[in-house]
Design a protein around this motif. Structure first.
Motif, PDB file in Angstrom:
ATOM      1  N   LEU A  14     -27.002  -1.414 -41.707  1.00 39.70           N
ATOM      2  CA  LEU A  14     -26.791  -1.657 -40.283  1.00 39.70           C
ATOM      3  C   LEU A  14     -26.310  -0.415 -39.541  1.00 39.70           C
ATOM      4  O   LEU A  14     -25.831  -0.522 -38.407  1.00 39.70           O
ATOM      5  N   ASP A  15     -26.437   0.764 -40.184  1.00 38.43           N
ATOM      6  CA  ASP A  15     -26.010   1.973 -39.482  1.00 38.43           C
ATOM      7  C   ASP A  15     -26.840   2.124 -38.204  1.00 38.43           C
ATOM      8  O   ASP A  15     -28.011   1.812 -38.175  1.00 38.43           O
ATOM      9  N   GLY A  16     -26.146   2.539 -37.159  1.00 38.25           N
ATOM     10  CA  GLY A  16     -26.758   2.618 -35.843  1.00 38.25           C
ATOM     11  C   GLY A  16     -26.424   1.416 -34.971  1.00 38.25           C
ATOM     12  O   GLY A  16     -26.684   1.420 -33.773  1.00 38.25           O
ATOM     13  N   TYR A  17     -25.851   0.376 -35.574  1.00 37.67           N
ATOM     14  CA  TYR A  17     -25.502  -0.833 -34.818  1.00 37.67           C
ATOM     15  C   TYR A  17     -23.986  -0.997 -34.673  1.00 37.67           C
ATOM     16  O   TYR A  17     -23.515  -2.074 -34.312  1.00 37.67           O
ATOM     17  N   GLU A  18     -23.222   0.041 -34.919  1.00 40.40           N
ATOM     18  CA  GLU A  18     -21.761  -0.056 -34.921  1.00 40.40           C
ATOM     19  C   GLU A  18     -21.180  -0.628 -33.635  1.00 40.40           C
ATOM     20  O   GLU A  18     -20.164  -1.321 -33.668  1.00 40.40           O
ATOM     21  N   ILE A  19     -21.803  -0.364 -32.502  1.00 45.43           N
ATOM     22  CA  ILE A  19     -21.253  -0.860 -31.239  1.00 45.43           C
ATOM     23  C   ILE A  19     -22.004  -2.086 -30.722  1.00 45.43           C
ATOM     24  O   ILE A  19     -21.750  -2.562 -29.620  1.00 45.43           O
ATOM     25  N   ALA A  20     -22.905  -2.618 -31.521  1.00 51.44           N
ATOM     26  CA  ALA A  20     -23.674  -3.794 -31.108  1.00 51.44           C
ATOM     27  C   ALA A  20     -22.763  -5.009 -30.970  1.00 51.44           C
ATOM     28  O   ALA A  20     -21.770  -5.148 -31.683  1.00 51.44           O
ATOM     29  N   THR A  21     -23.116  -5.881 -30.060  1.00 50.42           N
ATOM     30  CA  THR A  21     -22.388  -7.138 -29.893  1.00 50.42           C
ATOM     31  C   THR A  21     -23.134  -8.246 -30.633  1.00 50.42           C
ATOM     32  O   THR A  21     -24.353  -8.138 -30.845  1.00 50.42           O
ATOM     33  N   PRO A  22     -22.423  -9.305 -31.038  1.00 51.45           N
ATOM     34  CA  PRO A  22     -23.064 -10.361 -31.830  1.00 51.45           C
ATOM     35  C   PRO A  22     -24.318 -10.953 -31.182  1.00 51.45           C
ATOM     36  O   PRO A  22     -25.278 -11.264 -31.893  1.00 51.45           O
ATOM     37  N   ASP A  23     -24.342 -11.069 -29.870  1.00 49.96           N
ATOM     38  CA  ASP A  23     -25.499 -11.673 -29.211  1.00 49.96           C
ATOM     39  C   ASP A  23     -26.756 -10.800 -29.288  1.00 49.96           C
ATOM     40  O   ASP A  23     -27.851 -11.277 -28.994  1.00 49.96           O
ATOM     41  N   THR A  24     -26.614  -9.556 -29.701  1.00 49.36           N
ATOM     42  CA  THR A  24     -27.777  -8.673 -29.815  1.00 49.36           C
ATOM     43  C   THR A  24     -28.295  -8.585 -31.251  1.00 49.36           C
ATOM     44  O   THR A  24     -29.283  -7.903 -31.500  1.00 49.36           O
ATOM     45  N   LEU A  25     -27.630  -9.265 -32.180  1.00 51.99           N
ATOM     46  CA  LEU A  25     -28.005  -9.186 -33.590  1.00 51.99           C
ATOM     47  C   LEU A  25     -28.795 -10.417 -34.015  1.00 51.99           C
ATOM     48  O   LEU A  25     -28.522 -11.530 -33.562  1.00 51.99           O
ATOM     49  N   SER A  26     -29.742 -10.228 -34.910  1.00 55.13           N
ATOM     50  CA  SER A  26     -30.485 -11.357 -35.479  1.00 55.13           C
ATOM     51  C   SER A  26     -29.587 -12.101 -36.463  1.00 55.13           C
ATOM     52  O   SER A  26     -28.511 -11.613 -36.846  1.00 55.13           O
ATOM     53  N   GLY A  27     -30.045 -13.246 -36.917  1.00 59.32           N
ATOM     54  CA  GLY A  27     -29.278 -14.021 -37.894  1.00 59.32           C
ATOM     55  C   GLY A  27     -29.033 -13.243 -39.175  1.00 59.32           C
ATOM     56  O   GLY A  27     -27.926 -13.244 -39.721  1.00 59.32           O
ATOM     57  N   GLY A  28     -30.058 -12.568 -39.663  1.00 67.61           N
ATOM     58  CA  GLY A  28     -29.905 -11.776 -40.881  1.00 67.61           C
ATOM     59  C   GLY A  28     -28.930 -10.627 -40.701  1.00 67.61           C
ATOM     60  O   GLY A  28     -28.143 -10.301 -41.593  1.00 67.61           O
TER      61      GLY A  28
ATOM     62  N   PRO B  28     -36.463 -18.219 -45.394  1.00 64.78           N
ATOM     63  CA  PRO B  28     -36.445 -17.985 -46.849  1.00 64.78           C
ATOM     64  C   PRO B  28     -36.587 -16.524 -47.274  1.00 64.78           C
ATOM     65  O   PRO B  28     -35.931 -16.093 -48.215  1.00 64.78           O
ATOM     66  N   LEU B  29     -37.416 -15.746 -46.592  1.00 64.13           N
ATOM     67  CA  LEU B  29     -37.604 -14.344 -46.991  1.00 64.13           C
ATOM     68  C   LEU B  29     -36.368 -13.507 -46.708  1.00 64.13           C
ATOM     69  O   LEU B  29     -35.936 -12.714 -47.546  1.00 64.13           O
ATOM     70  N   ILE B  30     -35.771 -13.677 -45.528  1.00 63.16           N
ATOM     71  CA  ILE B  30     -34.552 -12.922 -45.201  1.00 63.16           C
ATOM     72  C   ILE B  30     -33.417 -13.382 -46.104  1.00 63.16           C
ATOM     73  O   ILE B  30     -32.639 -12.563 -46.598  1.00 63.16           O
ATOM     74  N   GLY B  31     -33.327 -14.677 -46.353  1.00 67.52           N
ATOM     75  CA  GLY B  31     -32.296 -15.197 -47.253  1.00 67.52           C
ATOM     76  C   GLY B  31     -32.417 -14.607 -48.646  1.00 67.52           C
ATOM     77  O   GLY B  31     -31.421 -14.204 -49.254  1.00 67.52           O
TER      78      GLY B  31
END
Length: 147
Positions: free
Chosen positions: A31-45, A74-77
């Motif tokens: 997840l490098d590069g997403y350090e300042i991302a907020t939860p609403d911008t992230l996918s479930g995985g 199933p694939l991401i899981g």
């Protein structure tokens, strides 16, 4: 997200600078590069990876994963489980992985426990449980889940 991953470190009183090791775990779970991302911008995985990084950052000896990947496709899981197992091997951590899916438990666990009504009814290697159910409940579970 960085604050989320560092939360356990900060909560147990580690200095903010020490909590920067959370960045290493963010990179470890890709997840490098997403350090300042907020939860609403992230996918479930991605959210699951944040939770995994947060758990790993505290360097506990045992990690409890309760149906951690059941809401993912199933694939991401499967990818997340593979990542977790790879990390477990490298770090020699004990991971208690709770699931209602016997096939998943059999694929991922070296030892599984079957519970009924809060009581453990059988513990063993997946192959042993599948071949030698301890009682009628386990036999029915094996039959239903291996169809």
């Amino acid at each position: 997200m960085l604050d989320n991953v560092a939360f356990g470190l900060v909560a147990r009183g580690e200095p903010k600078a020490e909590a920067a090791k959370a960045r290493d775990w963010i990179k470890t779970v890709s997840l490098d590069g997403y350090e300042i991302a907020t939860p609403d911008t992230l996918s479930g995985g991605m959210k699951q990876r944040v939770g995994l990084a947060r758990a790993l950052a505290t360097d506990t000896e045992v990690i409890l994963m309760d149906e951690a990947f059941s809401a993912l496709d199933p694939l991401i899981g499967a990818d997340m489980q593979d990542l977790l197992l790879d990390l477990q091997k490298r770090m020699s951590k004990t991971i208690v992985f709770v699931t209602h899916d016997l096939a998943e438990a059999s694929r991922r666990g070296d030892t599984i426990a079957i519970m009924k009504n809060g009581e453990i009814v059988q513990v063993g290697a997946p192959a042993d449980i599948l071949a030698h159910p301890a009682d009628d409940y386990v036999a029915r579970l094996v039959q239903v889940q291996t169809r």
